[in-house]
Design an enzyme around this catalytic site. Structure first.
Site, mmCIF file in Angstrom:
data_model
loop_
_atom_site.group_PDB
_atom_site.id
_atom_site.type_symbol
_atom_site.label_atom_id
_atom_site.label_comp_id
_atom_site.label_asym_id
_atom_site.label_seq_id
_atom_site.Cartn_x
_atom_site.Cartn_y
_atom_site.Cartn_z
ATOM 1 N N ARG A 55 0.849 -1.212 0.000
ATOM 2 C CA ARG A 55 0.000 0.000 0.000
ATOM 3 C C ARG A 55 0.876 1.251 0.000
ATOM 4 N NH1 ARG A 55 -2.562 -3.635 -0.302
ATOM 5 N NH2 ARG A 55 -2.529 -2.824 -2.400
ATOM 6 N N HIS A 104 -7.943 6.982 10.721
ATOM 7 C CA HIS A 104 -7.499 5.589 10.633
ATOM 8 C C HIS A 104 -5.976 5.485 10.541
ATOM 9 C CE1 HIS A 104 -11.724 4.204 9.066
ATOM 10 N NE2 HIS A 104 -11.707 4.448 10.354
ATOM 11 N N GLY A 170 -16.501 10.405 -1.165
ATOM 12 C CA GLY A 170 -15.847 9.157 -1.567
ATOM 13 C C GLY A 170 -15.762 8.112 -0.474
ATOM 14 N N ASN A 193 -20.252 11.528 -3.929
ATOM 15 C CA ASN A 193 -19.793 10.145 -4.129
ATOM 16 C C ASN A 193 -20.061 9.748 -5.574
ATOM 17 O OD1 ASN A 193 -18.510 8.178 -2.465
ATOM 18 N ND2 ASN A 193 -20.298 6.863 -2.665
ATOM 19 N N GLU A 195 -21.612 7.224 -6.579
ATOM 20 C CA GLU A 195 -23.045 6.915 -6.584
ATOM 21 C C GLU A 195 -23.522 6.991 -5.138
ATOM 22 O OE1 GLU A 195 -22.196 2.125 -6.912
ATOM 23 O OE2 GLU A 195 -22.348 3.394 -8.689
HETATM 24 P P1 OAD Z 1 -14.850 2.091 0.425
HETATM 25 O O1 OAD Z 1 -14.030 1.329 -0.567
HETATM 26 O O2 OAD Z 1 -15.710 1.333 1.350
HETATM 27 O O3 OAD Z 1 -15.812 3.095 -0.367
HETATM 28 C C1 OAD Z 1 -15.340 3.926 -1.386
HETATM 29 C C2 OAD Z 1 -16.492 4.777 -1.897
HETATM 30 O O4 OAD Z 1 -15.957 5.661 -2.868
HETATM 31 C C3 OAD Z 1 -17.621 3.974 -2.580
HETATM 32 O O5 OAD Z 1 -18.868 4.433 -2.086
HETATM 33 C C4 OAD Z 1 -17.453 4.316 -4.047
HETATM 34 O O6 OAD Z 1 -18.688 4.381 -4.733
HETATM 35 C C5 OAD Z 1 -16.803 5.678 -4.005
HETATM 36 N N1 OAD Z 1 -15.951 5.990 -5.148
HETATM 37 C C6 OAD Z 1 -15.202 5.132 -5.899
HETATM 38 N N2 OAD Z 1 -14.537 5.793 -6.853
HETATM 39 C C7 OAD Z 1 -14.880 7.096 -6.725
HETATM 40 C C8 OAD Z 1 -14.546 8.296 -7.442
HETATM 41 N N3 OAD Z 1 -13.727 8.281 -8.472
HETATM 42 N N4 OAD Z 1 -15.096 9.457 -7.025
HETATM 43 C C9 OAD Z 1 -15.952 9.486 -5.965
HETATM 44 N N5 OAD Z 1 -16.309 8.403 -5.267
HETATM 45 C C10 OAD Z 1 -15.782 7.220 -5.638
HETATM 46 O O7 OAD Z 1 -13.847 3.077 1.177
HETATM 47 P P2 OAD Z 1 -14.067 3.875 2.557
HETATM 48 O O8 OAD Z 1 -15.482 4.274 2.724
HETATM 49 O O9 OAD Z 1 -13.013 4.907 2.627
HETATM 50 O O10 OAD Z 1 -10.534 1.149 7.124
HETATM 51 O O11 OAD Z 1 -13.728 2.731 3.593
HETATM 52 C C11 OAD Z 1 -13.738 3.043 4.953
HETATM 53 C C12 OAD Z 1 -12.722 2.215 5.684
HETATM 54 O O12 OAD Z 1 -12.914 0.837 5.373
HETATM 55 C C13 OAD Z 1 -11.294 2.466 5.284
HETATM 56 O O13 OAD Z 1 -10.733 3.572 5.938
HETATM 57 C C14 OAD Z 1 -10.617 1.198 5.685
HETATM 58 C C15 OAD Z 1 -11.625 0.226 5.124
HETATM 59 O O14 OAD Z 1 -11.655 -1.025 5.660
HETATM 60 C C16 OAD Z 1 -9.612 0.383 7.725
HETATM 61 O O15 OAD Z 1 -8.791 -0.287 7.122
HETATM 62 C C17 OAD Z 1 -9.688 0.423 9.218
#
Ligand code: OAD
Length: 224
Positions: A55, A104, A170, A193, A195
């Site tokens: 990463r 985080h 996002g 986001n 979506e």
């Molecule tokens: P997720 O992967 O769960 O969600 C990413 C979001 O970004 C989704 O709703 C997508 O639709 C959206 N997305 C994708 N591409 C995009 C773009 N180009 N523009 C706008 N939106 C976009 O990621 P997080 O919500 O950040 O924690 O996940 C939260 C936590 O879960 C992370 O911090 C991590 C993970 O497990 C730990 O590791 C503790």
């Protein structure tokens, strides 16, 4: 105006960093229990270090995108901006944002599991690396794993509750306590986001589309 912003992996997606829960996301390639929990680290620290080393390498090879840059620009303007991120990458900082609250943790930092000393992470870490303070071979990435308490929660909750506008960008809103912050917001709430997330209805307003387009356009509306 006081603006509290929460970002997630979606803001860094167009910089080439994988999100977690989208199709082909990190949690479909890796077992979360093995690489992102204290128990997984206790079972196989080398595997966990390899995951975060990869990463870190991806992050170092990536550059901030127009969404990161727009948020840095926003903070330079008249508004009082608090930038909270769930991301462990440093793309907000490299875009010019200061005082980013990493709830985080941060890929670029190391933590001693024995004495809690923190230092700048080398590009690659291994289980036997000694802590520079106490020499224990207890080096781990300074990231928050599932089952651990996110950092800076008091400051985050105060900023969100006191904001005139809370914006989530996002994030899938599946991981607590980040996903519940919208419930604390007393001002207007906006989700930006790709979506609508599963908590989209908790927000007053939504803007859909890729962050590199939607975030600069939204920041522009605040100049008027
Ligand atoms: P997720 O992967 O769960 O969600 C990413 C979001 O970004 C989704 O709703 C997508 O639709 C959206 N997305 C994708 N591409 C995009 C773009 N180009 N523009 C706008 N939106 C976009 O990621 P997080 O919500 O950040 O924690 O996940 C939260 C936590 O879960 C992370 O911090 C991590 C993970 O497990 C730990 O590791 C503790």
């Amino acid at each position: 105006m006081k603006i509290a912003i929460l970002t997630g992996a979606g803001i860094s997606a167009e910089s080439g960093l994988g999100t977690f829960r989208d199709k082909g996301g990190l949690w479909s390639q890796y077992d979360l229990e093995e690489v992102a929990t204290p128990e997984g680290f206790a079972r196989n620290p080398a595997l966990v270090h390899d995951f975060y080393n990869a990463r870190r390498a991806n992050c170092m090879a990536a550059s901030p995108n127009d969404a990161h840059l727009a948020l840095a620009e926003l903070a330079a303007g008249p508004h009082e901006v608090t930038l909270i991120t769930q991301n462990v990458d440093d793309l907000h900082e490299r875009a010019g944002s200061q005082d980013v609250i990493h709830m985080h943790g941060a890929l670029m930092r190391a933590l001693c599991a024995s004495c809690d000393h923190r230092w700048d992470a080398p590009a690659a870490m291994a289980p036997a690396d000694p802590c520079p303070a106490c020499t224990a071979p207890a080096t781990r990435p300074d990231v928050v794993w599932f089952g651990e308490v996110p950092y800076h929660m008091d400051r985050i909750m105060t900023a969100v509750a006191g904001a005139d506008l809370f914006v989530a960008i996002g994030t899938s809103a599946e991981v607590y306590p980040a996903a519940g912050l919208v419930e604390l917001a007393m001002g207007e709430t906006l989700e930006i986001n790709l979506e609508p997330s599963m908590r989209a209805r908790a927000f007053d307003r939504q803007i859909g589309g890729p962050a590199t387009e939607t975030v600069p356009a939204w920041v522009n509306t605040l100049r008027i």
